[in-house]
Every structure is written in C-alpha cells, then in structure tokens.
Design an enzyme around this catalytic site. Sequence first.
Site: not given
Ligand SMILES: NC(=O)c1ccc[n+]([C@@H]2O[C@H](COP(=O)([O-])OP(=O)(O)OC[C@H]3O[C@@H](n4cnc5c(N)ncnc54)[C@H](O)[C@@H]3O)[C@@H](O)[C@H]2O)c1
Length: 255
Positions: A37, A154, A158
């Site tokens: 991360d 976004y 995706k």
């Molecule tokens: N939360 C939702 O509703 C949801 C729904 C569908 C998909 N997602 C996807 O799930 C994944 C995780 O999301 P989440 O909900 O846990 O969000 P989150 O923001 O809690 O976690 C994302 C993590 O990615 C890290 N990150 C961001 N950019 C980075 C980079 N350039 N290098 C290294 N680390 C980086 C952040 O520091 C964070 O810890 C993402 O790809 C998101 O698009 C989330």
Amino acid sequence: MPRLSRKVAIVTGAAGGIGSAIATAFAREGAALCLVDRDEAGLADRVARLGAERCCACAADISDPEDVARATATAVDRYGRLDILISNAGIEGRVLPVTEYPIEDFDRVMAVNVRGVFLTLREAMPAMQRRGGGSIVITSSIAGLRGFAGLSAYSASKHAVLGLMRCAALEGAPHGIRVNTIHPSPIETRMMRAIEEGAAPGAADAAKTGFAARIPAGRYGTPEEVAALALFLASDESGFCSGGAYSVDGAMSAG
Ligand SMILES: NC(=O)c1ccc[n+]([C@@H]2O[C@H](COP(=O)([O-])OP(=O)(O)OC[C@H]3O[C@@H](n4cnc5c(N)ncnc54)[C@H](O)[C@@H]3O)[C@@H](O)[C@H]2O)c1
C-alpha cells in the site's frame, strides 16, 4: 486443513477496507502475506495485527514500475515463491460529469487503477510461472460492468481491468496461472464515504440511503463478504475458474 496453507500472497491496497479484510481472511487460512500500500502507517498497523512471522509489508505506489518490482521482489525474497496476487489497490477519483472532469484527475485514476493493475500483473506472472502457476484476483467493481453518472474515470478504469484480466487469463492458462476479476457493489469502506460526499456534498447520509436503495438486497456489502469471494478464487477450490468476472453485489448487476 487451512484453505491457503503453504501459499504466498501479495495483497495491494492492504491498508484499506477491502484489502485489509482480504489479508485477514488469508492469514486465517494459512497464507504467508506481503501487504502492499502507499499508506505506510496503515500497513504497519495491519502487520502488527496479523503477526510479523507470516506477514511483511512493502510501502509502494502501484502506479510506479520500480515500486511494483520492489514489492514483488519483497514477497519472493522473503518467502521464496509467489502463488497469489490480489491486485486490489484503487482510487475513486472525483464525482463530476465528463464535461467538468479535470484531465489530471482522469489521468491519475487511470494511472493507479489501470496502469497499476497492469504493472502488478507484469511482475507477478513471471514469478508465478517459475513455480508452475498461481491465482490472480483483480478488484474491479460493479462500475466495471455498467456506467454510473459522475464516475466516468472510475468506471472507465474498472471496465479496462476486465480487458486486462481476459488477456492475462488467456496468456496465463498454459502456465497454470488463473486470472479473474471481482465486482463489488457499494461496500462499507472509506471509498464509499468519499463517493457519497462527492455525490452530495454535506448530505452524504442521504446519498448513502439512495445508493443502498438501488441494491436489491437493500444494503451495502461488507469487506468480509468481498474477502470470502477473493478467498475462493485465490484457493485451489477454484482450480478451473479463470477468465471470469464474479459479482458480489446483492443482485445489483442482475437487473
Ligand atoms: N468500497 C466499495 O464500495 C468498492 C466497490 C467496488 C470496488 N471497490 C474497489 O475495491 C478496492 C479497494 O477499495 P476499498 O473500498 O477498500 O477502498 P480504500 O480506500 O479503503 O482502500 C484502497 C487502498 O488502496 C491504497 N492505494 C490507493 N492508491 C494507491 C497506490 N497508488 N499505490 C498503492 N496503494 C494505493 C489506499 O492507500 C488504500 O489503502 C479498490 O480497487 C476499489 O475501487 C470498492
């Protein structure tokens, strides 16, 4: 028998909501972990919780090729192999119409969510090939299957990883490397709080109620529910599953 015993896994975005839940589930099932991360403090906290014997951290920006190479090498050097990649780190970008979307924000979303995933595949696949195969799970989104007004960058990013997944699955199959995407609906993490606030500044709770009403199950999912799907796809139980797009969305993509 733990479901991931003797497996070595990299989880990107491991300091965030979904990545953290995946790391916890994988540790419980016996995997050795390399957590990646850009949030160094968050990583240190996860390693402290999971135990440093079978869990290490690598602070890295996944959009940077050198960082991704270093992260992959960290896992292979420490554990001697790589079996699983969870390419999960991502950013939401802004919530704005296409006509108002800042170009630099669009580029950053693509750099992290598409180039970042590409770089992780590029490093992980040779390491997996050397040991005879592996499983890669990419976190896409329901926004990778359909459009959402205000989320153009976004949603485009995706959708793009679905294409990456399909190509990598075809290329990896002769080498025993499986590649799949998972597509969560809104999940209870920081990211949805940011999207709610972006969609309705100052009225995030009302936005959440509206978003949840669009999910047939009537609620957001939990990070643990996403982790359960990632665990199945990472484990040998899904040995014939590759090139697939798996929803975890309370029936949201069914309508
Ligand atoms: N939360 C939702 O509703 C949801 C729904 C569908 C998909 N997602 C996807 O799930 C994944 C995780 O999301 P989440 O909900 O846990 O969000 P989150 O923001 O809690 O976690 C994302 C993590 O990615 C890290 N990150 C961001 N950019 C980075 C980079 N350039 N290098 C290294 N680390 C980086 C952040 O520091 C964070 O810890 C993402 O790809 C998101 O698009 C989330």
